[in-house]
Design a protein around this motif. Structure first.
Motif, PDB file in Angstrom:
ATOM      1  N   HIS A   1      -0.874  -3.902  -5.603  1.00  0.00           N
ATOM      2  CA  HIS A   1      -0.611  -2.910  -4.951  1.00  0.00           C
ATOM      3  C   HIS A   1      -1.803  -1.873  -5.054  1.00  0.00           C
ATOM      4  O   HIS A   1      -2.685  -2.033  -5.822  1.00  0.00           O
ATOM      5  CB  HIS A   1       0.473  -2.122  -5.669  1.00  0.00           C
ATOM      6  CG  HIS A   1       0.633  -0.659  -5.408  1.00  0.00           C
ATOM      7  ND1 HIS A   1       0.549   0.152  -6.512  1.00  0.00           N
ATOM      8  CD2 HIS A   1       0.778   0.164  -4.352  1.00  0.00           C
ATOM      9  CE1 HIS A   1       0.698   1.663  -5.986  1.00  0.00           C
ATOM     10  NE2 HIS A   1       0.647   1.646  -4.533  1.00  0.00           N
ATOM     11  N   VAL A   2      -2.166  -1.179  -3.758  1.00  0.00           N
ATOM     12  CA  VAL A   2      -3.118   0.013  -4.033  1.00  0.00           C
ATOM     13  C   VAL A   2      -2.487   1.084  -3.211  1.00  0.00           C
ATOM     14  O   VAL A   2      -1.780   0.918  -2.510  1.00  0.00           O
ATOM     15  CB  VAL A   2      -4.318  -0.465  -3.190  1.00  0.00           C
ATOM     16  CG1 VAL A   2      -5.372  -1.741  -3.990  1.00  0.00           C
ATOM     17  CG2 VAL A   2      -4.068  -0.892  -1.670  1.00  0.00           C
TER      18      VAL A   2
ATOM     19  N   THR B   1       0.819  -1.351   0.155  1.00  0.00           N
ATOM     20  CA  THR B   1       0.028  -0.052   0.023  1.00  0.00           C
ATOM     21  C   THR B   1       0.658   1.376  -0.026  1.00  0.00           C
ATOM     22  O   THR B   1       2.039   1.233   0.478  1.00  0.00           O
ATOM     23  CB  THR B   1      -0.986   0.005   1.274  1.00  0.00           C
ATOM     24  OG1 THR B   1       0.026   0.383   2.272  1.00  0.00           O
ATOM     25  CG2 THR B   1      -1.792  -1.245   1.398  1.00  0.00           C
TER      26      THR B   1
ATOM     27  N   ASP C   1      -3.167   5.004  -1.537  1.00  0.00           N
ATOM     28  CA  ASP C   1      -3.475   5.222  -0.062  1.00  0.00           C
ATOM     29  C   ASP C   1      -4.934   6.109  -0.387  1.00  0.00           C
ATOM     30  O   ASP C   1      -5.421   6.949  -0.050  1.00  0.00           O
ATOM     31  CB  ASP C   1      -2.846   6.476   0.527  1.00  0.00           C
ATOM     32  CG  ASP C   1      -1.396   5.833   0.885  1.00  0.00           C
ATOM     33  OD1 ASP C   1      -1.340   4.809   1.473  1.00  0.00           O
ATOM     34  OD2 ASP C   1      -0.267   6.390   0.719  1.00  0.00           O
TER      35      ASP C   1
ATOM     36  N   THR D   1      -0.015  -7.023   4.663  1.00  0.00           N
ATOM     37  CA  THR D   1       0.047  -6.176   3.838  1.00  0.00           C
ATOM     38  C   THR D   1       1.433  -5.225   4.424  1.00  0.00           C
ATOM     39  O   THR D   1       2.162  -5.399   5.619  1.00  0.00           O
ATOM     40  CB  THR D   1      -0.957  -4.954   4.205  1.00  0.00           C
ATOM     41  OG1 THR D   1      -1.060  -4.816   5.775  1.00  0.00           O
ATOM     42  CG2 THR D   1      -2.599  -5.664   4.032  1.00  0.00           C
TER      43      THR D   1
ATOM     44  N   LEU E   1      -8.920   0.242  -1.096  1.00  0.00           N
ATOM     45  CA  LEU E   1      -8.266  -0.736  -0.196  1.00  0.00           C
ATOM     46  C   LEU E   1      -9.273  -1.696   0.419  1.00  0.00           C
ATOM     47  O   LEU E   1      -9.196  -2.826   0.271  1.00  0.00           O
ATOM     48  CB  LEU E   1      -7.445  -0.213   1.017  1.00  0.00           C
ATOM     49  CG  LEU E   1      -6.715  -0.870   2.054  1.00  0.00           C
ATOM     50  CD1 LEU E   1      -5.665  -1.791   1.328  1.00  0.00           C
ATOM     51  CD2 LEU E   1      -6.320  -0.328   3.093  1.00  0.00           C
TER      52      LEU E   1
END
Ligand code: AMP
Ligand code: MG
Length: 703
Positions: free
Chosen positions: A524-525, A484, A527, A548, A532
Motif C-alpha cells: 500500500h502507498v 493507494t 497519496d 492498482t 508511488l
C-alpha cells in the motif's frame, strides 16, 4: 532502417514429401505480425511452400506491409563458384542457374546427377560429394575425402565462424545442406522473378524493397530451442517459432540494423544473420514480446465508451507478454498452452471391446438364434489374444481388450448364456456392435488442443490419452496488486473512523490466483506522488502487469492517473458502465497498468469485466466472453439508457435471479451475498418479475 511489419522464418527441406501429418525434416514456417506470433505452419513439400510464400508476400504487399523472410539455407556458395559456373560473380545469377537446371518435384529431384554434372566442369574431383543412391552417379564421389584439386574453398567465410555448420558441397547424409541449397535457391529465384522489384536479397542487395530475404540458421538459438523443446511440438516448429520471435525482438531492441550491417562481410557468399551478433540474437530470443504502445487507446471523440467497444479494443490490441517453458502434463493444470497439440497416436490406438462379453466375426454366423462354440483363452485389456478367432467361433473378451484377428463384433455377457464351452446367442446384433474403432475419439495427428487454451483437468486426460507427456506452456503472468490512498489502513490496525481498512488488496490477490495468474502483493502507498513513483519503479521489473486500486480519477489526489499521464501512455477510460468510475490504463516501464477505482464494488466489477479478459490475453490465453444465461427476473427495475449495468445477483429457490436490495456501491456485503451478476444491456429497460434477464455466474469469470 525501416521497420518490418511481418516476419516469416522458414525451416527449409531438400527431402521428399512426407505426407499430411506434421513431422520433422519437412518445411516449417513461423509468421509474426506486428509482434503477434502465429502458430508454426507445416508445409509438406516444396511446391506447396512456394505457393504459400507467394500468397503471403502478395497479401502483405497488397496491404503495403514490409516483410522480412528468413530461410535456413546458404544463399551463396564459397567464393569463385558463381563465376566458374555462370561466368558472373553475381550470386543471384547462380540462383537463376539452379532454377533452370534443377528438376524438382515433391517426391524426386535430380540433385545428385546435377552435382555430378557440375563437378565435371571443374578440374580434379569434386567439389560436390555424397551419393544417397545405390547406383553410382558419374563424377560424384561418395566420400568427401575422395575429392582433390577442384580448386574451390571448402567453406564460406561465414561457415568458418558458424561452428557446426555443414558445407554446401555435401549433398546428403544427416544434417547436410547441399540438397537444401539447390532446391532452396531455385525456389527463391522463382519468387524473386515473380515479385520483381518488390523483393531484395540480403546481403547482395540493399534492403529497400518491400520484401527482404535473409539467410538464418536456427542452430544459433539451440539453447533457447532446447529450453522450449517438447515432445509435443516438432523441433523444426519450435526452431522457426523461436527464430521469428528473436528477429522481431531484435527489431524492437533496435539491434536488427547492426546485425544486417554485419552481413556486408558476406560479399558473394552470403552471410547468416546473427553470426557476429550471437549475443544480441540470443538475448532477443529470451525476451517476452513487447506491449504495443497504443494498446489502451480508445477511439477518440467518444464521450462514454460502450462496454463492447472497450472490450473489442482490448481483444484486438493485446498480445501475450509471457515466455514459455516445457513442463510435464501432470503439472500443467491451469497453465496456458503455448502451442497447438496434436495426437501422437490415435485414441483408441487399436479397435477394442466396449464391454465384457464374447467376440466373433459377424459374417460367419447366421442371422437368428444360434449356438457358437467358444474357443479356449480370452482377450483382456493389456493382455491381447495372440491367436486368430476361427469363423463361426467366439472368444471371451473383456472391456478394453484389443479385438483379436477374426473378431469384429462383441455381444454383451448379460445378453447370452454359456454352457460347456458353448455360447447361446438369442439373436444376431449389428455388425461392429459393442466395439470401438481405432481413432474414433481422435485420429493420430489430429489437433487435440489449441494454443492459448488454459488447461483443465479433462485436458490432462486428453493429452495423456494421445501420448503427450510434456507440453509447452506460458509462464504464469505475474500481476502486482497495489492499494493507494492516505485513508487506508491494514484491517484492525486502528480504530480511527477516518481510516478505511484495505479491502481491495486481499480481494484482488485472491481473484488473480483464481484466474490462474501469479499474484504479487505490492502493498500500500499513501497519496504521495514520489512514493508511488518509487514504488512503481521498484515493482515493474518483477511483474508482467500491475493492478492498482484508488487514485484513478482525475482529481488532486489521483496520483496513479497523474503519474501515468506523465509517461505519455495514460488513457482515461470513461466506460458507460455502472458500477464503475473512470479506469486509468497505461504503461509503466512497458508493463501494463490497470488503475482500478478504489471503491471495492466498482473495483471488483471492473476487474471481472475488463481486467480479467485483458490479463488472460497478456498471459497468452484466448479471449473469452463470460458465459451468461437467460433466467426469469425475481425483481422489478426501471433502467435508464446510455450505460450497461451489473447488479449483484443470485439464483433463488425457484431458479429466478434476485438482486441485492441496495445498489449502493459501498455495499461490500452485497458482493458476498451474490453468486453472480445480472447484466442489463446498454439501452433503456423496464424489467418486470418473470422477464428474462442475463445472469452471469461468478464461476463464468473463473471466480
Ligand atoms: P478513490 O478511487 O481513490 O477516489 O477511492 C474511492 C473510494 O474507495 C474511497 O472511499 C476510498 O476510501 C475507497 N477505497 C480506495 N481504496 C480502497 C481499498 N483498498 N479498500 C477499501 N476501500 C478503498
Ligand atoms: Mg484515493
Amino acid at each position: 532502417m525501416t521497420r518490418f511489419d511481418t516476419m516469416v522464418m522458414v525451416d527449409w527441406s531438400g527431402g521428399n514429401d512426407t505426407g499430411p501429418r506434421p513431422r520433422k525434416d519437412a518445411i516449417w514456417a513461423a509468421v509474426i505480425r506486428d509482434g503477434q506470433a502465429e502458430s508454426p505452419v507445416y508445409l509438406r513439400n516444396r511446391p506447396l511452400a512456394e505457393s504459400w510464400l507467394a500468397e503471403l508476400f502478395a497479401a502483405e504487399l497488397a496491404a503495403s506491409r514490409r516483410v522480412l523472410a528468413g530461410f535456413d539455407f546458404p544463399f551463396g556458395y564459397p567464393a569463385g563458384f558463381a563465376r566458374a559456373l555462370t561466368g558472373s560473380d553475381d550470386p543471384l545469377a547462380l540462383w537463376d542457374w539452379f532454377a533452370q537446371h534443377l528438376e524438382d518435384t515433391p517426391n524426386a529431384n535430380n540433385r545428385f546427377a546435377l552435382a555430378g554434372q557440375i563437378n565435371a566442369l571443374f578440374p580434379g574431383i569434386g567439389p560436390f560429394w555424397f551419393n544417397g543412391t545405390a547406383t553410382d552417379v558419374s563424377d560424384l564421389p561418395r566420400k568427401g575425402t575422395d575429392r582433390v584439386d577442384h580448386g574451390l574453398p571448402e567453406r564460406r567465410a561465414v561457415e568458418i565462424r558458424a561452428k557446426g555448420s555443414f558445407t554446401c558441397w555435401q549433398m546428403g547424409g544427416h544434417g547436410a545442406v547441399g540438397g537444401q541449397v539447390m532446391t532452396g535457391i531455385s525456389t527463391l529465384s522463382r519468387l524473386k522473378q515473380q515479385f520483381e522489384g518488390a523483393l531484395s536479397v540480403w546481403p547482395f542487395q540493399a534492403l529497400d524493397a518491400p520484401i527482404s530475404l535473409i539467410e538464418v540458421w536456427p542452430s544459433l538459438l539451440a539453447g533457447q530451442v532446447n529450453a522450449e523443446a517438447s515432445e509435443a511440438e516438432v523441433r523444426d516448429a519450435t526452431q522457426v517459432r523461436v527464430l521469428a520471435r528473436a528477429m522481431w525482438q531484435m527489431q524492437v531492441d533496435e539491434t536488427l540494423g547492426d546485425a544486417l550491417t554485419a552481413g556486408r562481410e558476406g560479399s558473394e557468399e552470403g552471410w547468416i544473420l546473427g553470426v557476429g551478433a550471437e549475443d544480441t540474437l540470443r538475448r532477443a530470443a529470451k525476451a517476452a514480446p513487447p506491449l504495443r504502445n497504443d494498446c489502451f487507446a480508445l477511439p477518440p471523440g467518444v464521450d462514454w465508451t460502450p462496454v463492447d467497444t472497450a472490450l473489442s479494443h482490448l481483444r484486438d490490441n493485446l498480445d501475450p507478454v509471457t515466455g514459455t517453458e516445457t513442463i510435464p502434463v501432470a503439472d500443467a493444470c491451469t497453465r496456458i498452452l503455448a502451442a497447438d497439440q496434436f495426437a501422437r497416436r490415435a485414441n483408441p490406438p487399436a479397435p477394442n471391446s466396449a464391454v465384457d462379453g464374447y467376440g466373433f466375426a459377424h459374417g460367419s454366423l447366421p442371422v437368428g438364434a444360434t449356438e457358437v462354440p467358444l474357443q479356449p483363452g480370452r482377450a483382456a485389456a493389456g493382455a491381447a489374444y495372440e491367436g486368430v478367432v476361427q469363423p463361426a467361433h467366439a472368444l471371451r473378451i473383456l472391456t478394453g481388450a484389443i479385438l483379436p484377428e477374426g473378431v469384429d463384433t462383441v455381444v454383451l455377457e448379460e445378453d447370452v448364456s454359456v454352457e460347456d464351452q458353448t455360447l447361446f446367442l438369442p439373436g444376431m446384433l449389428k455388425s461392429g456392435s459393442n466395439t470401438r474403432a481405432a481413432g474414433e475419439d481422435l485420429e493420430a495427428g489430429a489437433m487435440a488442443l489449441s494454443e492459448g487454451r488454459r488447461l483443465t483437468p479433462a485436458d490432462l486426460a486428453l493429452l495423456s490419452a494421445v501420448g503427450i507427456s510434456e507440453v509447452p506452456v506460458r509462464y504464469r503472468l505475474r500481476v502486482g496488486v497495489l492499494s493507494t490512498g492516505d485513508e487506508l489502513a491494514a484491517p484492525n490496525a486502528t480504530d480511527d473512523p477516518a481510516r478505511t481498512y484495505d479491502a481491495n488488496r486481499p480481494m484482488l490477490l485472491a481473484l488473480l490466483a483464481r484466474f490462474g495468474h501469479a499474484p504479487v502483493d505490492l502493498g500500500h502507498v499513501g497519496d504521495n506522488r514520489t512514493t508511488l513513483h518509487n514504488k512503481l519503479d521498484r515493482s515493474a521489473p518483477d511483474v508482467d502487469a500491475i493492478l492498482t486500486s484508488g487514485g484513478a480519477s482525475a482529481g488532486d489526489e489521483d496520483h496513479v492517473s497523474a503519474l501515468l499521464k506523465a509517461t505519455g501512455t495514460l488513457n482515461h477510460w470513461r466506460i458507460a458502465v455502472k458500477p464503475g468510475r473512470p479506469l486509468a490504463l497505461g504503461h509503466w516501464q512497458n508493463k501494463p497498468v490497470f488503475g482500478l477505482p478504489g471503491n471495492p464494488v466498482a473495483a471488483l466489477v471492473c476487474t471481472l469485466i475488463f481486467a480479467r479478459p485483458a490479463l488472460e490475453r497478456l498471459a497468452g490465453g484466448t479471449w473469452s466472453d463470460p458465459q451468461g444465461f437467460n433466467v426469469p427476473a425475481a425483481f422489478e427495475k426501471r433502467k435508464k439508457p446510455g450505460r450497461r449495468e451489473y447488479l449483484r445477483a443470485r439464483i433463488d429457490a425457484q431458479g429466478h435471479a434476485e438482486v441485492f436490495a441496495s445498489e449502493g456501491s459501498g455495499r461490500i456485503s452485497g458482493l458476498s451475498w451474490a453468486d453472480g451478476l445480472v447484466e442489463l444491456e446498454d439501452g433503456a429497460r423496464h424489467v418486470r418479475p418473470g422477464d428474462p434477464v442475463r445472469y452471469i455466474p461468478f464461476a463464468s469469470f473463473g471466480f
